[in-house]
Design a protein around this motif. Sequence first.
Motif, PDB file in Angstrom:
ATOM      1  N   GLN A  19       0.827  -1.209   0.000  1.00  0.00           N
ATOM      2  CA  GLN A  19       0.000   0.000   0.000  1.00  0.00           C
ATOM      3  C   GLN A  19       0.864   1.263   0.000  1.00  0.00           C
ATOM      4  N   LYS A  23       0.904   3.844  -3.164  1.00  0.00           N
ATOM      5  CA  LYS A  23       0.613   5.260  -2.935  1.00  0.00           C
ATOM      6  C   LYS A  23       1.793   6.136  -3.362  1.00  0.00           C
ATOM      7  N   SER A  24       3.000   5.579  -3.369  1.00  0.00           N
ATOM      8  CA  SER A  24       4.218   6.341  -3.654  1.00  0.00           C
ATOM      9  C   SER A  24       4.675   6.274  -5.103  1.00  0.00           C
ATOM     10  N   TYR A  84      -5.413   0.013  -7.480  1.00  0.00           N
ATOM     11  CA  TYR A  84      -4.902   0.746  -6.315  1.00  0.00           C
ATOM     12  C   TYR A  84      -4.105   1.981  -6.736  1.00  0.00           C
ATOM     13  N   TYR A  88      -5.191   5.784  -5.718  1.00  0.00           N
ATOM     14  CA  TYR A  88      -4.347   6.727  -4.984  1.00  0.00           C
ATOM     15  C   TYR A  88      -4.084   7.983  -5.815  1.00  0.00           C
ATOM     16  N   LYS A  89      -3.936   7.822  -7.124  1.00  0.00           N
ATOM     17  CA  LYS A  89      -3.689   8.987  -7.986  1.00  0.00           C
ATOM     18  C   LYS A  89      -4.879   9.944  -7.999  1.00  0.00           C
ATOM     19  N   VAL A  94      -4.715   6.489   1.798  1.00  0.00           N
ATOM     20  CA  VAL A  94      -4.185   5.146   2.020  1.00  0.00           C
ATOM     21  C   VAL A  94      -4.882   4.485   3.216  1.00  0.00           C
TER      22      VAL A  94
END
Length: 142
Positions: A19, A23-24, A84, A88-89, A94
């Motif tokens: 995750q 997210k990164s 995912y 996130y984008k 998160v």
Amino acid sequence: MFNYLWPLVLVVLSNTFYQVCAKSVPEGINPLASLTVSYSVGAIVSLILYFALNKNANLIEEYKHLNWAPFVLGIAIVGLEVGYIYAYKVGWPVSIAQIVQAAMLAVILIFVGFFFYKEAITLNKIVGIVVCLIGLGLIGVK
């Protein structure tokens, strides 16, 4: 007890890193391009672990036991990861995205277990569905 728990500990730790990494992923890269690196690393690590953990390892013999599942799993994994990364984008936190999908998945898998694997739907599972749905409602409240 250890043999029972270590797989779930591995899943939780791996999912935590997953995750954070999803997210990164840099904003400027196409998620599918990013996944080509992820899958290349995953393939190399899988190959190394296969040979390191198995005496008399023989991939050709292993591949003779394949059925449809690993191929469909590959497609499902791409769907999970792309989903995912895009979630996130577009701004999913998160702390929320994974909880929402896990609650929805828990409810769906109760019915998958019932219809495809003849697992019983018990009172505990029905209460679990209600709790999941209440949890989703509470997460949606601002």
